[in-house]
Design a protein around this motif. Structure first.
Motif, mmCIF file in Angstrom:
data_model
loop_
_atom_site.group_PDB
_atom_site.id
_atom_site.type_symbol
_atom_site.label_atom_id
_atom_site.label_comp_id
_atom_site.label_asym_id
_atom_site.label_seq_id
_atom_site.Cartn_x
_atom_site.Cartn_y
_atom_site.Cartn_z
ATOM 1 N N LEU A 1 0.842 -1.192 0.000
ATOM 2 C CA LEU A 1 0.000 0.000 0.000
ATOM 3 C C LEU A 1 0.879 1.244 0.000
ATOM 4 O O LEU A 1 1.767 1.386 0.835
ATOM 5 C CB LEU A 1 -0.896 0.019 1.237
ATOM 6 N N LYS A 2 0.634 2.127 -0.937
ATOM 7 C CA LYS A 2 1.341 3.406 -0.999
ATOM 8 C C LYS A 2 0.417 4.506 -0.491
ATOM 9 O O LYS A 2 -0.775 4.284 -0.326
ATOM 10 C CB LYS A 2 1.775 3.691 -2.429
ATOM 11 N N LEU A 3 0.979 5.678 -0.270
ATOM 12 C CA LEU A 3 0.173 6.824 0.130
ATOM 13 C C LEU A 3 -0.529 7.409 -1.089
ATOM 14 O O LEU A 3 -0.119 7.187 -2.230
ATOM 15 C CB LEU A 3 1.038 7.880 0.797
ATOM 16 N N TYR A 4 -1.559 8.191 -0.835
ATOM 17 C CA TYR A 4 -2.315 8.852 -1.892
ATOM 18 C C TYR A 4 -1.347 9.657 -2.765
ATOM 19 O O TYR A 4 -0.461 10.338 -2.239
ATOM 20 C CB TYR A 4 -3.369 9.767 -1.265
ATOM 21 N N PRO A 5 -1.504 9.603 -4.095
ATOM 22 C CA PRO A 5 -0.585 10.327 -4.984
ATOM 23 C C PRO A 5 -0.490 11.819 -4.638
ATOM 24 O O PRO A 5 -1.495 12.475 -4.400
ATOM 25 C CB PRO A 5 -1.211 10.131 -6.366
ATOM 26 N N GLY A 6 0.738 12.305 -4.604
ATOM 27 C CA GLY A 6 0.985 13.712 -4.301
ATOM 28 C C GLY A 6 1.052 14.025 -2.823
ATOM 29 O O GLY A 6 1.286 15.169 -2.439
ATOM 30 N N SER A 7 0.875 13.021 -1.977
ATOM 31 C CA SER A 7 0.940 13.243 -0.530
ATOM 32 C C SER A 7 2.368 13.535 -0.100
ATOM 33 O O SER A 7 3.334 13.103 -0.734
ATOM 34 C CB SER A 7 0.445 12.003 0.228
ATOM 35 N N THR A 8 2.490 14.265 1.008
ATOM 36 C CA THR A 8 3.791 14.526 1.610
ATOM 37 C C THR A 8 3.783 13.980 3.030
ATOM 38 O O THR A 8 2.764 14.025 3.718
ATOM 39 C CB THR A 8 4.119 16.029 1.639
ATOM 40 N N ILE A 9 4.905 13.459 3.450
ATOM 41 C CA ILE A 9 5.027 12.878 4.783
ATOM 42 C C ILE A 9 5.390 13.975 5.763
ATOM 43 O O ILE A 9 6.392 14.667 5.588
ATOM 44 C CB ILE A 9 6.071 11.754 4.794
ATOM 45 N N ALA A 10 4.562 14.147 6.789
ATOM 46 C CA ALA A 10 4.817 15.155 7.821
ATOM 47 C C ALA A 10 5.640 14.565 8.963
ATOM 48 O O ALA A 10 6.507 15.233 9.512
ATOM 49 C CB ALA A 10 3.499 15.713 8.348
ATOM 50 N N SER A 11 5.360 13.308 9.332
ATOM 51 C CA SER A 11 6.146 12.668 10.382
ATOM 52 C C SER A 11 6.055 11.158 10.250
ATOM 53 O O SER A 11 5.083 10.627 9.716
ATOM 54 C CB SER A 11 5.691 13.106 11.777
ATOM 55 N N LEU A 12 7.084 10.499 10.735
ATOM 56 C CA LEU A 12 7.148 9.040 10.744
ATOM 57 C C LEU A 12 7.717 8.633 12.086
ATOM 58 O O LEU A 12 8.803 9.087 12.456
ATOM 59 C CB LEU A 12 8.033 8.541 9.602
ATOM 60 N N ASN A 13 6.979 7.822 12.829
ATOM 61 C CA ASN A 13 7.420 7.377 14.145
ATOM 62 C C ASN A 13 7.482 5.853 14.156
ATOM 63 O O ASN A 13 6.548 5.198 13.706
ATOM 64 C CB ASN A 13 6.466 7.833 15.252
ATOM 65 N N VAL A 14 8.567 5.326 14.691
ATOM 66 C CA VAL A 14 8.749 3.885 14.811
ATOM 67 C C VAL A 14 9.005 3.580 16.274
ATOM 68 O O VAL A 14 9.954 4.111 16.862
ATOM 69 C CB VAL A 14 9.947 3.398 13.955
ATOM 70 N N ASP A 15 8.161 2.752 16.874
ATOM 71 C CA ASP A 15 8.367 2.291 18.244
ATOM 72 C C ASP A 15 8.666 0.807 18.169
ATOM 73 O O ASP A 15 7.806 0.014 17.785
ATOM 74 C CB ASP A 15 7.133 2.530 19.123
ATOM 75 N N ALA A 16 9.893 0.426 18.511
ATOM 76 C CA ALA A 16 10.329 -0.962 18.455
ATOM 77 C C ALA A 16 10.190 -1.566 19.842
ATOM 78 O O ALA A 16 11.062 -1.405 20.687
ATOM 79 C CB ALA A 16 11.766 -1.036 17.955
ATOM 80 N N ASN A 17 9.079 -2.250 20.072
ATOM 81 C CA ASN A 17 8.786 -2.807 21.398
ATOM 82 C C ASN A 17 8.773 -4.326 21.423
ATOM 83 O O ASN A 17 8.466 -4.928 22.444
ATOM 84 C CB ASN A 17 7.422 -2.303 21.875
ATOM 85 N N ARG A 18 9.056 -4.963 20.287
ATOM 86 C CA ARG A 18 8.947 -6.419 20.193
ATOM 87 C C ARG A 18 9.849 -7.124 21.200
ATOM 88 O O ARG A 18 9.439 -8.099 21.829
ATOM 89 C CB ARG A 18 9.291 -6.860 18.777
ATOM 90 N N GLU A 19 11.085 -6.635 21.343
ATOM 91 C CA GLU A 19 12.023 -7.291 22.249
ATOM 92 C C GLU A 19 11.574 -7.200 23.702
ATOM 93 O O GLU A 19 11.961 -8.006 24.522
ATOM 94 C CB GLU A 19 13.418 -6.711 22.068
ATOM 95 N N ALA A 20 10.744 -6.215 24.017
ATOM 96 C CA ALA A 20 10.229 -6.066 25.379
ATOM 97 C C ALA A 20 8.892 -6.779 25.535
ATOM 98 O O ALA A 20 8.197 -6.587 26.516
ATOM 99 C CB ALA A 20 10.072 -4.586 25.717
ATOM 100 N N GLY A 21 8.514 -7.601 24.546
ATOM 101 C CA GLY A 21 7.270 -8.357 24.630
ATOM 102 C C GLY A 21 6.067 -7.608 24.101
ATOM 103 O O GLY A 21 4.949 -8.115 24.160
ATOM 104 N N GLY A 22 6.257 -6.425 23.567
ATOM 105 C CA GLY A 22 5.146 -5.641 23.030
ATOM 106 C C GLY A 22 5.075 -5.743 21.519
ATOM 107 O O GLY A 22 5.606 -6.672 20.911
#
Length: 167
Positions: free
Chosen positions: A76-97
Motif C-alpha cells: 500500500l502506498k500513500l495517496y498520490p501527491g501526498s507529503t510525509i509530515a512525520s514518521l514514528n517507529v516504536d520498536a517494542n517487540r524485544e520487550a514483549g510488546g
C-alpha cells in the motif's frame, strides 16, 4: 542501539526532504526502542537536528523530495501527491510488546476522495478493511493490525495518520 543505526539512512532521507511544499514546517521521525531513542527533525530549509544515543547534532542537508510513491506498507502506498509530515517507529517487540509504525501525511485532495482511494487500494493489496466514523481499521495483507484516520485540512486537502502494529 544497533537497530537505530540500521534505520539511520531512512531517517536522514526523510528528514532531508522537508514537507515537499517548501512552505511547511518540515518533517520529523522518531525511533523508540529498548536499545535507546532516536529523533530527527528537519525544517523547511533542510537544517536537520539529530538526537541518537551518544550523539546529538545539527547539520544542513540538501533538500530533495520523498514522495508518496517512496512509502510502502505491505503493498500500500500513500495517496498520490501526498507529503510525509512525520514518521514514528516504536520498536517494542524485544520487550514483549508490538512494534508500531505511524506515518502522518498531507494529501492534496478532500478527505472523502482520499478515503475512497485508500479503500480501493487496501482491498487490492489484500487488506481486510472495516470503515467506521471516517476511519479504517483491519489487517494488512501480512496480518498486521492497522488504523487509518483521515481528516479535512482545508479546501481540497486532508491530513491522514496510518498506524500499523506488528509482532
Amino acid at each position: 542501539m544497533t537497530r537505530n543505526w540500521f534505520v539511520l539512512p531512512l531517517i536522514l532521507a526523510l528528514a532531508a526532504c522537508g514537507d515537499g511544499s517548501g512552505d511547511g514546517n518540515g518533517a520529523s521521525l522518531s525511533v523508540n526502542s529498548g536499545e535507546g531513542n532516536a529523533s530527527i527533525k528537519a525544517d523547511k530549509d533542510g537544517r536537520v537536528a539529530v538526537k541518537l544515543p551518544g550523539f546529538e547534532g545539527s547539520i544542513k542537508l540538501p533538500k530533495f523530495d520523498l514522495k508518496a510513491e517512496n512509502f510502502d506498507v505491505d503493498g500500500l502506498k500513500l495517496y498520490p501527491g501526498s507529503t510525509i509530515a512525520s514518521l514514528n517507529v516504536d520498536a517494542n517487540r524485544e520487550a514483549g510488546g508490538e512494534d508500531t509504525v505511524r506515518v502522518q501525511f498531507d494529501s492534496p485532495a478532500a478527505a472523502d476522495q482520499v478515503r475512497s482511494w485508500f479503500q480501493e487500494q487496501m482491498q487490492a493489496a489484500g487488506f481486510t478493511v472495516t470503515a467506521k466514523d471516517g476511519q479504517f481499521t483491519g489487517k494488512t495483507g501480512e496480518g498486521s493490525d492497522f488504523t487509518l484516520k483521515l481528516d479535512a485540512a482545508g479546501d481540497s486537502k486532508s491530513r491522514g495518520t496510518l498506524t500499523v502494529l506488528g509482532k
